[in-house]
Design an enzyme around this catalytic site. Structure first.
Site, PDB file in Angstrom:
ATOM      1  N   ASP A  32       5.685   1.993  11.215  1.00 21.09           N
ATOM      2  CA  ASP A  32       5.445   3.417  10.948  1.00 21.09           C
ATOM      3  C   ASP A  32       4.191   3.886  11.676  1.00 21.09           C
ATOM      4  OD1 ASP A  32       3.631   2.126   9.350  1.00 21.09           O
ATOM      5  OD2 ASP A  32       4.117   3.213   7.502  1.00 21.09           O
ATOM      6  N   SER A  33       3.533   2.965  12.411  1.00 19.94           N
ATOM      7  CA  SER A  33       2.474   3.383  13.336  1.00 19.94           C
ATOM      8  C   SER A  33       3.066   4.290  14.420  1.00 19.94           C
ATOM      9  CB  SER A  33       1.785   2.171  13.965  1.00 19.94           C
ATOM     10  OG  SER A  33       2.746   1.268  14.473  1.00 19.94           O
ATOM     11  N   ASP A  90       9.900  -0.591   9.434  1.00 17.67           N
ATOM     12  CA  ASP A  90       9.061  -0.174   8.300  1.00 17.67           C
ATOM     13  C   ASP A  90       9.767   0.884   7.463  1.00 17.67           C
ATOM     14  OD1 ASP A  90       6.645  -1.525   8.112  1.00 17.67           O
ATOM     15  OD2 ASP A  90       5.640  -0.235   9.586  1.00 17.67           O
ATOM     16  N   LYS A 128      10.292  -3.772   6.276  1.00 15.78           N
ATOM     17  CA  LYS A 128       8.946  -4.114   5.796  1.00 15.78           C
ATOM     18  C   LYS A 128       8.480  -2.986   4.894  1.00 15.78           C
ATOM     19  CE  LYS A 128       5.058  -4.019   8.597  1.00 15.78           C
ATOM     20  NZ  LYS A 128       4.200  -3.021   7.940  1.00 15.78           N
ATOM     21  N   GLU A 144       4.920  -1.848   2.152  1.00 18.03           N
ATOM     22  CA  GLU A 144       3.541  -2.157   1.777  1.00 18.03           C
ATOM     23  C   GLU A 144       3.396  -2.258   0.260  1.00 18.03           C
ATOM     24  OE1 GLU A 144       0.943   0.808   3.554  1.00 18.03           O
ATOM     25  OE2 GLU A 144       1.723   0.406   5.571  1.00 18.03           O
ATOM     26  N   GLU A 198      -3.223  -7.409   6.728  1.00 19.05           N
ATOM     27  CA  GLU A 198      -3.942  -6.553   7.671  1.00 19.05           C
ATOM     28  C   GLU A 198      -5.420  -6.437   7.291  1.00 19.05           C
ATOM     29  OE1 GLU A 198      -2.008  -2.855   8.618  1.00 19.05           O
ATOM     30  OE2 GLU A 198      -3.742  -2.122   9.754  1.00 19.05           O
TER      31      GLU A 198
HETATM   32  O1  KIV Z   1       3.162   0.113  11.443  1.00 14.46           O
HETATM   33  C1  KIV Z   1       2.615  -0.855  12.002  1.00 14.46           C
HETATM   34  O2  KIV Z   1       2.418  -0.882  13.223  1.00 14.46           O
HETATM   35  C2  KIV Z   1       2.207  -1.969  11.170  1.00 14.46           C
HETATM   36  C3  KIV Z   1       1.343  -3.026  11.811  1.00 14.46           C
HETATM   37  C4  KIV Z   1      -0.048  -2.559  11.872  1.00 14.46           C
HETATM   38  C5  KIV Z   1       1.462  -4.338  11.136  1.00 14.46           C
HETATM   39  O3  KIV Z   1       2.511  -2.039  10.018  1.00 14.46           O
END
Ligand code: KIV
Length: 273
Positions: free
Chosen positions: A53-54, A92, A122, A124, A191
């Site tokens: 989600d970056s 994510d 993934k 959090e 992280e």
């Molecule tokens: O969204 C992302 O890029 C991440 C990484 C920082 C692990 O979750």
């Protein structure tokens, strides 16, 4: 500079990641968000590609990861999946698509799996998202956990500083890591936490632990592609190693092209019909 060619060209699975941890082979993971870059990353031999989600930051220009939607994550996931042959692809779940309501969490995860054809998701958090994790896993969808600095909670944390430096937070992180393993997550991202704490978690868990800013004592490393290739500017945390300076290289190429157009050097006689 050392380079890498994978000997094993079979598709990476969650089981093979587990075997890699067992034999001490470090796991490589990088983000990708589009077809062209995902193809390069996969062909380079990356073990895991994270459709992170970056994307909210590096693709859409948002300050945080919070605004990106499930539809947008699915768009990125689909594009990446068209390119990838070998790497395990993780998508994510975005902010708001799994917290607080396990039924909605399951629907979000099912949409990702059905529409992108990715291998797993993934999310959090630890104990606070337990119900969502149980429900998603019960549908047969593999989950990679994510603890430590959790960018979707930036408004609670207030900063992007190193997490779990204090004993109470470190203790909670250890408990959450064990909980995620017990629930059935196949791997965990840690992280920006102290290296000693991350190494302890990696040694206590049997599932692979992938670090970002968590030192070398874990089972693998993940970075954001735009950061490690030097595309993002003005972002240089201590943990980031830059392997290229693409923003400068691209800018130079673009300036060269503009100059060629203005001077009528481009196109020449061989570059036309
Ligand atoms: O969204 C992302 O890029 C991440 C990484 C920082 C692990 O979750």
């Amino acid at each position: 500079m050392s380079t890498y060619q994978p000997e094993d060209t079979r598709k990476v699975t969650t089981h093979r990641l587990f075997e890699m941890k067992s034999r001490g082979e470090k796991i490589s993971m990088l983000t990708a968000y589009d077809y062209s870059m995902a193809k390069i990353v996969d062909e380079a031999g990356m073990d895991i590609i994270l459709v992170g989600d970056s994307a909210s930051n590096v693709m859409a220009g948002n300050i945080t990861t919070l605004p990106i939607t499930l539809d947008q994550m699915i768009y990125h996931g689909k594009s990446v999946m068209k390119a990838v042959r070998r790497a395990l692809v993780v998508v994510d779940l975005p902010f708001g698509s799994y917290q607080g309501n396990s039924k909605e969490a399951l629907c979000s995860a099912i949409r990702v799996m059905k529409e992108t054809h990715a291998d797993c998701i993934k999310l959090e958090g630890g104990a606070e998202v337990r119900e969502s994790i149980v429900r998603i896993l019960s549908a047969g969808i593999p989950i990679m956990g994510h603890l430590g600095l959790m960018p979707q909670s930036i408004n609670k944390f207030g900063t992007y500083n190193v997490r779990a430096k204090e004993e109470a937070e470190a203790e909670k992180l250890i408990q959450d890591a064990h909980l995620l393993e017990e629930l059935g997550c196949f791997a965990l991202v840690l992280e920006k936490i102290p290296a000693e704490l991350a190494a302890r978690v990696a040694s206590e868990l049997s599932i692979p632990v992938i670090g970002i800013g968590a030192g070398g004592g874990v089972d693998g490393q993940v970075l954001v592609m735009h950061d490690m290739l030097g595309i993002t500017e003005g972002f240089s945390p201590r943990f980031l190693r830059r392997y290229a300076n693409l923003s400068a290289d691209i800018a130079q190429a673009l300036k060269h092209y503009i100059a060629d157009v203005k001077s009528m050097d481009f196109p020449n006689k061989d570059e036309q019909y």
